[in-house]
Design an enzyme around this catalytic site. Structure first.
Site, PDB file in Angstrom:
ATOM      1  N   ASN A   1      23.747 -14.173 100.598  1.00  0.00           N
ATOM      2  CA  ASN A   1      22.962 -12.963 100.803  1.00  0.00           C
ATOM      3  C   ASN A   1      23.571 -12.159 101.942  1.00  0.00           C
ATOM      4  O   ASN A   1      23.702 -12.669 103.066  1.00  0.00           O
ATOM      5  CB  ASN A   1      21.514 -13.329 101.136  1.00  0.00           C
ATOM      6  CG  ASN A   1      20.650 -12.084 101.091  1.00  0.00           C
ATOM      7  OD1 ASN A   1      20.237 -11.639 100.033  1.00  0.00           O
ATOM      8  ND2 ASN A   1      20.431 -11.507 102.264  1.00  0.00           N
TER       9      ASN A   1
ATOM     10  N   ALA B   1      59.691  19.015  73.316  1.00  0.00           N
ATOM     11  CA  ALA B   1      58.872  18.897  74.534  1.00  0.00           C
ATOM     12  C   ALA B   1      59.588  19.457  75.753  1.00  0.00           C
ATOM     13  O   ALA B   1      59.345  19.037  76.871  1.00  0.00           O
ATOM     14  CB  ALA B   1      58.520  17.428  74.770  1.00  0.00           C
TER      15      ALA B   1
ATOM     16  N   ARG C   1      52.453  30.132  79.317  1.00  0.00           N
ATOM     17  CA  ARG C   1      51.110  30.687  79.076  1.00  0.00           C
ATOM     18  C   ARG C   1      50.002  29.849  79.703  1.00  0.00           C
ATOM     19  O   ARG C   1      48.865  30.282  79.812  1.00  0.00           O
ATOM     20  CB  ARG C   1      50.882  30.840  77.562  1.00  0.00           C
ATOM     21  CG  ARG C   1      51.689  31.966  76.946  1.00  0.00           C
ATOM     22  CD  ARG C   1      51.809  31.834  75.436  1.00  0.00           C
ATOM     23  NE  ARG C   1      52.820  30.840  75.049  1.00  0.00           N
ATOM     24  CZ  ARG C   1      53.175  30.576  73.799  1.00  0.00           C
ATOM     25  NH1 ARG C   1      52.583  31.213  72.802  1.00  0.00           N
ATOM     26  NH2 ARG C   1      54.095  29.672  73.530  1.00  0.00           N
TER      27      ARG C   1
HETATM   28  C1  UD1 Z   1      55.465  27.638  67.489  1.00  0.00           C
HETATM   29  C2  UD1 Z   1      55.969  28.273  66.201  1.00  0.00           C
HETATM   30  C3  UD1 Z   1      54.796  28.959  65.488  1.00  0.00           C
HETATM   31  C4  UD1 Z   1      53.708  27.944  65.226  1.00  0.00           C
HETATM   32  C5  UD1 Z   1      53.273  27.251  66.527  1.00  0.00           C
HETATM   33  C6  UD1 Z   1      52.331  26.113  66.215  1.00  0.00           C
HETATM   34  C7  UD1 Z   1      58.272  28.945  66.741  1.00  0.00           C
HETATM   35  C8  UD1 Z   1      59.177  30.072  67.016  1.00  0.00           C
HETATM   36  N1  UD1 Z   1      56.984  29.243  66.522  1.00  0.00           N
HETATM   37  O1  UD1 Z   1      55.013  28.686  68.327  1.00  0.00           O
HETATM   38  O2  UD1 Z   1      55.225  29.503  64.258  1.00  0.00           O
HETATM   39  O3  UD1 Z   1      52.599  28.578  64.615  1.00  0.00           O
HETATM   40  O4  UD1 Z   1      54.424  26.704  67.204  1.00  0.00           O
HETATM   41  O5  UD1 Z   1      51.788  25.559  67.381  1.00  0.00           O
HETATM   42  O6  UD1 Z   1      58.710  27.805  66.688  1.00  0.00           O
HETATM   43  N2  UD1 Z   1      60.152  23.927  72.974  1.00  0.00           N
HETATM   44  C9  UD1 Z   1      61.326  23.288  73.305  1.00  0.00           C
HETATM   45  N3  UD1 Z   1      62.411  24.033  73.610  1.00  0.00           N
HETATM   46  C10 UD1 Z   1      62.398  25.404  73.609  1.00  0.00           C
HETATM   47  C11 UD1 Z   1      61.195  26.053  73.266  1.00  0.00           C
HETATM   48  C12 UD1 Z   1      60.081  25.280  72.946  1.00  0.00           C
HETATM   49  O7  UD1 Z   1      61.401  22.062  73.305  1.00  0.00           O
HETATM   50  O8  UD1 Z   1      63.431  25.999  73.901  1.00  0.00           O
HETATM   51  C13 UD1 Z   1      58.961  23.101  72.670  1.00  0.00           C
HETATM   52  C14 UD1 Z   1      57.757  23.420  73.533  1.00  0.00           C
HETATM   53  O9  UD1 Z   1      57.744  22.610  74.692  1.00  0.00           O
HETATM   54  C15 UD1 Z   1      56.601  23.102  72.605  1.00  0.00           C
HETATM   55  C16 UD1 Z   1      57.172  23.336  71.202  1.00  0.00           C
HETATM   56  O10 UD1 Z   1      58.572  23.394  71.356  1.00  0.00           O
HETATM   57  O11 UD1 Z   1      56.200  21.745  72.737  1.00  0.00           O
HETATM   58  C17 UD1 Z   1      56.675  24.630  70.573  1.00  0.00           C
HETATM   59  O12 UD1 Z   1      57.036  25.717  71.436  1.00  0.00           O
HETATM   60  P1  UD1 Z   1      56.005  26.858  71.809  1.00  0.00           P
HETATM   61  O13 UD1 Z   1      56.667  27.802  72.718  1.00  0.00           O
HETATM   62  O14 UD1 Z   1      54.711  26.292  72.209  1.00  0.00           O
HETATM   63  O15 UD1 Z   1      55.854  27.580  70.371  1.00  0.00           O
HETATM   64  P2  UD1 Z   1      54.645  28.478  69.885  1.00  0.00           P
HETATM   65  O16 UD1 Z   1      54.729  29.811  70.518  1.00  0.00           O
HETATM   66  O17 UD1 Z   1      53.368  27.751  70.006  1.00  0.00           O
HETATM   67 CA    CA Z   2      52.760  25.864  71.072  1.00  0.00          CA
END
Ligand code: UD1
Ligand code: CA
Length: 516
Positions: A427, A56, A62
């Protein structure tokens, strides 16, 4: 308690009829079930220690929002709160860890009350890096379940199935996957062969070949790892990819090279794993969660006309035989009793409504309490601290704040009651105003049982109208009114007979003299 998934009685592990490239899914399931049963028989050793880690820390670029992604709400609660709630139904809060980083304090504050642990990932260098940072905290566990803070529809039942599948298979990594009609944006699961339960790699959308992009089986971002194997191999991750990040997904290929087993377990319900990288996706998740809530309420006897127009938060409770008309919002931890009717365009937040209450169109209630049989509206505004007694009536354009209205009392039209205690059977005439604020302090108004306040009265607090007393219409009451007395606080009426007639004659005379 979460019901424990029993391999022999459970629904099919691969819950899809249409699994492209996976025609023989039933055989695979049979094989896996067979191995699960054997593993169970051999499992006489102690239960495996399981920790859950929730990623998290990300910013959520995005979303194009200044607020951290995991604090964006679905179903009226931060998405992270949903994931924490599911996790803590599978293992105790002390075994749950949230990895936080971007706006760490705000994120921590939002879920600190659950008693889970936090790990700080100061720089967010990817999902793989997040797990590297968590190494020390997670090392004492046998298995580590990884969840994503931005995928809030996950249920404890599915996490439990993922855990049990992993425990019976003993691979290095179990990936929770799903078949999506539109897999765009997700990492794809590359199986060793279409029929194999084993996985060769996960390929991120950006790095995928056109052929790989056609694969409908996606990586949910939820996994179970053998903790020892994860931390023995995690340093092999590299950030040589389009984002320059350490991808946790690359562990699949790393384990493959090290001859360690990686398997995927397909979620029964593909919607449970959907993520929220964009606001459009977030709104979609919100709608799905609310639709599920409406279906649950309807199955419990609540009538919801046009449910697609209603906004009901996931923590709201509503009793049987209550009817919600179109365009109603029931928010926060609101509890509504049975046999109520909530008419259109009413918004109720964090309030408690008794049985048999009628709320007419256009009411707004916030942190209010309404006892059984009361009637509100149309267009009543109950602000925090309002307590409307049994069978009491609050009508058109009446605003209440920190105001108690006793049993059977009525304030039916155009009134403000603030910092006020009204007894039973009172009232309150149209246009009555309690003047509770002197510019610096708030003061109380007390109106005792059976009193009658004439229309258009102003009651200047602090002031008390005694039991059974009357206030004459249009009075400005600045002093207490003793019980059973009549108070009139207004200038006496003066009537000047013929005054208008005389004025009119005067004017006519002037006009004639001016040559009109
Ligand atoms: C990730 C997966 C992808 C999968 C998708 C599903 C990777 C590289 N890719 O992509 O294969 O299909 O989830 O939803 O893992 N986060 C951290 N620290 C960081 C980066 C991210 O805690 O340094 C957390 C984010 O807050 C998020 C979660 O990890 O809650 C997933 O990261 P996000 O960047 O959303 O990954 P996706 O691009 O969705
Ligand atoms: Ca994600």
């Amino acid at each position: 308690m979460i019901s424990v998934h029993k391999p022999n009685s459970a629904p099919p592990l691969f819950g899809y009829e249409a699994l492209p490239g996976f025609a023989n899914a039933d055989n695979i399931v049979a094989g896996i079930l067979d191995r699960m049963t054997k593993a169970k028989t051999n499992n006489s050793h102690r239960a495996r220690r399981v920790g859950i880690v929730i990623m998290a820390a990300g910013k959520g670029t995005r979303l194009k929002s200044k607020h951290p992604k995991v604090l964006h709400e679905v179903g009226g609660k931060p998405q992270l709160a949903h994931v924490v709630s599911a996790a803590t139904k599978v293992v105790p809060a002390q075994d749950v860890f949230a990895i936080i980083g971007h706006e760490a304090d705000r994120v921590r504050q939002a879920v600190a009350h659950t008693g889970i642990n936090f790990i700080l990932q100061k720089e967010q260098r990817g999902t793989g890096h997040a797990l590297m940072v968590a190494r020390e905290a997670l090392a004492p566990y046998d298995d580590v379940i990884v969840l994503s803070g931005d995928a809030p529809l996950i249920t404890p039942q599915t996490i439990q199935k993922l855990r049990q599948f992993h425990e019976s298979e003993h691979p290095a990594m179990t990936i929770l996957s799903a078949q999506l009609q539109n897999p765009t944006g997700y990492g794809r699961v590359i199986r060793k062969s279409p029929k194999s339960p084993e996985v060769k790699a996960i390929v991120e959308e950006k790095s995928a070949t056109p052929g790989q992009r056609k694969i409908g089986e996606i990586n949910s971002g939820f996994y179970t790892f053998d903790a020892k194997l994860l931390f023995a191999h995690i340093d092999k991750l590299s950030n040589d990819n389009p984002h320059g990040e350490f991808y946790l997904t690359d562990m699949a290929a790393i384990f493959g090279k090290a001859k360690k087993n990686v398997v995927a377990f397909v979620a029964d319900d593909p919607y449970e794993v959907l993520g929220s990288n964009t606001l459009a996706e977030l709104v979609d998740l919100d709608q799905r969660m609310r639709a599920t809530k409406c279906r649950q309420l309807m199955s419990e006897g609540v009538t919801i006309f046009y449910p697609q127009t209603c906004v009901i938060d996931c923590d709201a409770e509503i009793g049987a035989d209550t009817v919600l008309e179109p365009f109603v919002q029931i928010l926060g931890k609101t509890r509504i009793g049975s046999d109520c009717r909530i008419r259109s365009h009413t918004v109720i937040n964090n309030s408690v409504i008794g049985d048999g209450v009628l709320i007419r169109p256009g009411c707004v209630l916030d942190e209010a309490q309404v006892m059984k049989g009361a009637q509100l509206g149309p267009y009543s505004h109950l602000r925090p601290g309002s307590e409307i007694g049994e069978n009491a009536h609050v009508g058109n354009f009446v605003e209440t704040k920190k105001a108690r209205l006793g049993k059977g009392s009525k304030a039916n039209h155009l009134t403000y009651l603030g910092d006020t205690v009204v007894g039973e059977g009172v009232n309150i005439g149209a246009g009555t105003i309690t003047c509770n604020y002197d510019g610096q302090h708030k003061h109380a108004t007390i109106i005792e049982d059976g009193a009658f306040i004439g229309s258009d009265s102003t009651l200047v607090a602090p002031v008390k109208v005694g039991r059974g007393a009357y206030v004459g219409a249009a009075s400005c009451i600045t002093e207490d009114v003793p019980p059973d007395s009549l108070a009139i606080g207004r200038a006496r009426q003066i009537t000047k007979e013929g005054w208008v007639k005389a004025k009119r004659a005067e004017r006519q005379k002037k006009d004639q003299a001016a040559g009109g």
